[in-house]
Structures are given as structure tokens and as C-alpha cells.
Design a protein around this motif. Structure first.
Motif: not given
Ligand code: KMT
Ligand code: NI
Length: 172
Positions: A83, A126, A87, A81
Motif C-alpha cells: 500500500h 505483505h 497499514e 501486495h
């Protein structure tokens, strides 16, 4: 912290999968990854958070006895996935693996243990897994309202603006 090429062999995601080929720190920084070793150093974490304008954080204890539905959640963390925000993860106990995609779309495995703080850029593909000890305690830091939402890799995330911006920064 230890980084190496994932061996791509079948087997439990939680085993080391160490190919024996290390990945140098310069390669990680080329991917936009920042790492600090901050054992027992919450003030340093607070400083990084305030310098980067991180307003939100929480703590998660990932283990069969503390996280309901542990096996399912660990499988979910391991789905590739991205973001739409950086992160930041600060490991408070135990250890775990973050796998990040290389420039050639191979997996780089990053082992984190207590005291490791890692910043992954928005848009990097990641996945995460606990290790064979089945225990990771981590602080998760986010800039704005938590954007924990993992966007699973697919044709839509390939077109995602944060993904495009990341590739522009990474590849120039
Ligand atoms: C992620 O985005 O993969 C996670 O937050 C994993 C849990 S934090 C160690
Ligand atoms: Ni993630």
C-alpha cells in the motif's frame, strides 16, 4: 502476537505454517513494523490515531457469515501486495495472520489476536489470511482518504516510489 518464519510447506493458507523458528521483535522493528498490545483499550488506539494524524477508519468482520464472497476475499487478501500508506490494524476479535517479506524476501508470519495493534510501513510487501477459525474482526485505520487499494506485487510495484522509499529506510 507471535512472529515466526513461515514454513513454506503446501497446505491451507489458514493453517499456522509455523516453522518453529521464532522471529525476534528487533527483527520486526528493523522491517519497520510497530506492534502494541492494547486489549480493550480504544482510548489508546484513538491516541495513536490522533498522534499519527490518522483521519479514517472502518471495521471489517471477516467470516463466512458476515462477508459476502468470503472464500474469494480471503484468497484476495492473500495475494502479495503493498500500500502507498501505512497499514494499521487493530484486532477486535478472533485472530489472523499477516505475512510480511523479510530482507531476504522470505515470509515472516505474524499471528495477531484480539487486542493486538500493528502498524506496517507503506511499501512493505505483505498478505493476510484468517486462521482455521475463519473469523477476524479488525479496525482498519488510514491517514487520508482511504488508500485501501492493494497493489499486487509485480515489476511496477518494484518501481513504486513508496516501495523505493521503504527500502531506503529499511536498508539505509
Ligand atoms: C490487507 O491489507 O491485507 C487487509 O486489510 C486485510 C484485512 S484486515 C485484517
Ligand atoms: Ni494490505
Amino acid at each position: 502476537m507471535k512472529a515466526y518464519w513461515f514454513d513454506n510447506l503446501p497446505g491451507d493458507q489458514r493453517s499456522p505454517h509455523d516453522s518453529g523458528r521464532p522471529v525476534p521483535p528487533t527483527y520486526l522493528s528493523d522491517l519497520g513494523i510497530i506492534h502494541h498490545e492494547l486489549p480493550n483499550n480504544l482510548p489508546a488506539v484513538d491516541k495513536i490515531a490522533s498522534d499519527r494524524n490518522y483521519k479514517n477508519r472502518d471495521e471489517i468482520e471477516i467470516s463466512p457469515s458476515t462477508l459476502p464472497g468470503y472464500e474469494d476475499k480471503v484468497k484476495n487478501f492473500f495475494h502479495e501486495h503493498l500500500h502507498e500508506d501505512e497499514e494499521i490494524r487493530y484486532i477486535l476479535g478472533g485472530g489472523g495472520y499477516f505475512d510480511v517479506r523479510s530482507k531476504d524476501d522470505d515470509w515472516v508470519r505474524i499471528r495477531l489476536e484480539e487486542g493486538d495493534l500493528m502498524i506496517m510501513p507503506a511499501g512493505i510487501y505483505h498478505r493476510f489470511t484468517t486462521d482455521e477459525q475463519n473469523y477476524t474482526k479488525a479496525m482498519r485505520l488510514f491517514k487520508e482518504d482511504p488508500k485501501w487499494t492493494p497493489l499486487q506485487r509485480g515489476s511496477e510495484t518494484d518501481e513504486n516510489q513508496f516501495r523505493r522509499d521503504y527500502l531506503k529506510t529499511r536498508d539505509g
